[in-house]
Design a protein around this motif. Structure first.
Motif, PDB file in Angstrom:
ATOM      1  N   VAL A 169       9.811 -87.468 -42.468  1.00  0.00           N
ATOM      2  CA  VAL A 169       9.722 -88.691 -41.667  1.00  0.00           C
ATOM      3  C   VAL A 169       8.264 -89.124 -41.585  1.00  0.00           C
ATOM      4  N   LEU A 170       8.027 -90.392 -41.891  1.00  0.00           N
ATOM      5  CA  LEU A 170       6.702 -90.989 -41.694  1.00  0.00           C
ATOM      6  C   LEU A 170       6.672 -91.646 -40.313  1.00  0.00           C
ATOM      7  N   VAL A 171       5.636 -91.323 -39.542  1.00  0.00           N
ATOM      8  CA  VAL A 171       5.452 -91.955 -38.229  1.00  0.00           C
ATOM      9  C   VAL A 171       4.118 -92.715 -38.277  1.00  0.00           C
ATOM     10  N   PRO A 172       4.175 -94.014 -38.651  1.00  0.00           N
ATOM     11  CA  PRO A 172       2.929 -94.784 -38.738  1.00  0.00           C
ATOM     12  C   PRO A 172       2.373 -95.054 -37.345  1.00  0.00           C
ATOM     13  N   LEU A 173       1.051 -95.082 -37.235  1.00  0.00           N
ATOM     14  CA  LEU A 173       0.389 -95.393 -35.960  1.00  0.00           C
ATOM     15  C   LEU A 173       0.935 -94.501 -34.843  1.00  0.00           C
ATOM     16  N   CYS A 174       0.891 -93.192 -35.092  1.00  0.00           N
ATOM     17  CA  CYS A 174       1.641 -92.241 -34.260  1.00  0.00           C
ATOM     18  C   CYS A 174       0.991 -91.922 -32.923  1.00  0.00           C
ATOM     19  N   GLY A 175      -0.309 -92.239 -32.746  1.00  0.00           N
ATOM     20  CA  GLY A 175      -0.959 -91.812 -31.511  1.00  0.00           C
ATOM     21  C   GLY A 175      -0.853 -90.300 -31.371  1.00  0.00           C
ATOM     22  N   LYS A 176      -0.537 -89.843 -30.154  1.00  0.00           N
ATOM     23  CA  LYS A 176      -0.299 -88.403 -29.949  1.00  0.00           C
ATOM     24  C   LYS A 176       1.143 -88.218 -29.480  1.00  0.00           C
ATOM     25  N   SER A 177       2.021 -89.033 -30.049  1.00  0.00           N
ATOM     26  CA  SER A 177       3.404 -89.091 -29.566  1.00  0.00           C
ATOM     27  C   SER A 177       4.157 -87.778 -29.764  1.00  0.00           C
ATOM     28  N   GLU A 179      -2.580 -91.737 -37.878  1.00  0.00           N
ATOM     29  CA  GLU A 179      -3.234 -92.272 -36.688  1.00  0.00           C
ATOM     30  C   GLU A 179      -4.724 -92.468 -36.977  1.00  0.00           C
ATOM     31  N   LEU A 180      -5.241 -93.589 -36.463  1.00  0.00           N
ATOM     32  CA  LEU A 180      -6.626 -93.982 -36.709  1.00  0.00           C
ATOM     33  C   LEU A 180      -7.650 -93.115 -35.992  1.00  0.00           C
ATOM     34  N   ASN A 181      -7.285 -92.672 -34.782  1.00  0.00           N
ATOM     35  CA  ASN A 181      -8.301 -92.129 -33.879  1.00  0.00           C
ATOM     36  C   ASN A 181      -8.307 -90.599 -33.857  1.00  0.00           C
ATOM     37  N   GLU A 182      -9.492 -90.027 -34.050  1.00  0.00           N
ATOM     38  CA  GLU A 182      -9.631 -88.570 -34.103  1.00  0.00           C
ATOM     39  C   GLU A 182      -9.288 -87.911 -32.761  1.00  0.00           C
ATOM     40  N   LEU A 183      -9.683 -88.546 -31.646  1.00  0.00           N
ATOM     41  CA  LEU A 183      -9.391 -87.969 -30.319  1.00  0.00           C
ATOM     42  C   LEU A 183      -7.888 -87.788 -30.153  1.00  0.00           C
ATOM     43  N   ALA A 184      -7.137 -88.808 -30.589  1.00  0.00           N
ATOM     44  CA  ALA A 184      -5.683 -88.779 -30.473  1.00  0.00           C
ATOM     45  C   ALA A 184      -5.110 -87.642 -31.319  1.00  0.00           C
ATOM     46  N   CYS A 185      -5.622 -87.528 -32.547  1.00  0.00           N
ATOM     47  CA  CYS A 185      -5.089 -86.508 -33.470  1.00  0.00           C
ATOM     48  C   CYS A 185      -5.362 -85.105 -32.936  1.00  0.00           C
ATOM     49  N   GLN A 186      -6.544 -84.899 -32.390  1.00  0.00           N
ATOM     50  CA  GLN A 186      -6.875 -83.574 -31.855  1.00  0.00           C
ATOM     51  C   GLN A 186      -6.090 -83.321 -30.572  1.00  0.00           C
ATOM     52  N   ALA A 187      -5.972 -84.365 -29.729  1.00  0.00           N
ATOM     53  CA  ALA A 187      -5.272 -84.210 -28.440  1.00  0.00           C
ATOM     54  C   ALA A 187      -3.816 -83.802 -28.649  1.00  0.00           C
ATOM     55  N   PHE A 188      -3.207 -84.331 -29.706  1.00  0.00           N
ATOM     56  CA  PHE A 188      -1.801 -83.986 -29.973  1.00  0.00           C
ATOM     57  C   PHE A 188      -1.636 -82.472 -30.040  1.00  0.00           C
ATOM     58  N   TRP A 189      -2.500 -81.818 -30.815  1.00  0.00           N
ATOM     59  CA  TRP A 189      -2.370 -80.370 -30.996  1.00  0.00           C
ATOM     60  C   TRP A 189      -2.845 -79.615 -29.767  1.00  0.00           C
ATOM     61  N   ASP A 190      -3.952 -80.091 -29.165  1.00  0.00           N
ATOM     62  CA  ASP A 190      -4.472 -79.419 -27.966  1.00  0.00           C
ATOM     63  C   ASP A 190      -3.405 -79.387 -26.873  1.00  0.00           C
ATOM     64  N   GLU A 191      -2.682 -80.492 -26.717  1.00  0.00           N
ATOM     65  CA  GLU A 191      -1.685 -80.560 -25.646  1.00  0.00           C
ATOM     66  C   GLU A 191      -0.492 -79.650 -25.915  1.00  0.00           C
TER      67      GLU A 191
END
Ligand SMILES: C[S@@+](CC[C@H](N)C(=O)[O-])C[C@H]1O[C@@H](n2cnc3c(N)ncnc32)[C@H](O)[C@@H]1O
Length: 210
Positions: free
Chosen positions: A41-49, A66-78
């Motif tokens: 599954v492709l999730v375009p513009l995924c944020g940290k969903s 996802e464009l933003n590094e903070l969002a990409c890192q936050a996804f895993w951190d959370e």
């Protein structure tokens, strides 16, 4: 919508679009695609969903962009999952157990990334773009995705012209995707949006005609 707009939203924590629960419409409607937990599954513009986690739990492999590094890192951190960051072309990649998060501009995603996609989940991606960018976004998907692909699309409709999110009508969905996909509107729910305005949230199931 310029990249800096979104980076500023993430820096300042103005991410009202993020949902702390899995989207109920995803849970309710995904089975209509008869994806049976198979394929990517492709999730375009995924944020940290966390919808990506739910899709993974169904058995799918998942690629979020996802464009933003903070969002990409936050996804895993959370999720309290440690990941390493690799560089692949213009994108950084964080991946674990079948869930890949590519950080970079969707419009520069290499063609090879689309070739292995079976399904697309679009919540708050199409509606995140103003009209000319929506055309470019939909054109990118229709040109790049392989034959047989299916999509679940969630849109919003309301009177206010300002965005994001932007209002997207059924006619526009047909105009953007109708040549390639057969489009079925599953539900349309009227409710109060985040800013207190009346809006209609619609779910479309799109099946490739090819
Ligand atoms: C409205 S949010 C939706 C996020 C997610 N789909 C959700 O449901 O929470 C749009 C997201 O798209 C990202 N974005 C905007 N333009 C992008 C682009 N060109 N490429 C990749 N991501 C982008 C933003 O940083 C933002 O996180």
């Amino acid at each position: 919508m310029h990249s800096e707009f979104w980076h500023e939203r993430w820096r300042s924590g103005r991410i009202g679009f993020h949902q702390s629960q899995v989207n109920p419409l995803l849970k309710h409607c995904w089975s209509e695609l008869q994806a049976d937990g198979a394929g990517r599954v492709l999730v375009p513009l995924c944020g940290k969903s966390i919808d990506m986690l739910w899709l993974r739990e169904q058995g799918h492999e998942v690629t979020g962009v996802e464009l933003n590094e903070l969002a990409c890192q936050a996804f895993w951190d959370e999720q309290e999952v440690p990941v390493t960051v690799q560089q692949t072309g213009d994108f950084s990649l964080r991946e674990k157990d079948g869930l890949r998060l590519l950080c970079g501009d969707f419009f520069t995603l290499p063609a090879a990334e689309f070739k292995t996609i079976n399904w697309v989940y679009d919540r708050a991606a199409l509606v995140a773009f103003p009209e000319p960018m929506r055309k470019r976004y939909a054109q990118t998907l229709t040109e790049q995705l392989p034959a047989g692909v299916g999509m679940l699309l969630i849109t919003l409709e309301f009177d206010d012209a300002e965005g994001p999110p932007f209002s997207v009508t059924e006619e526009e969905v047909q105009a953007l995707y109708g040549d390639r996909f057969s489009i079925e509107k599953l539900t349309a729910q009227t409710g109060m949006g985040r800013s207190g305005r009346a809006e209609v949230e619609s779910v479309y199931i799109m099946r490739d005609r090819r």
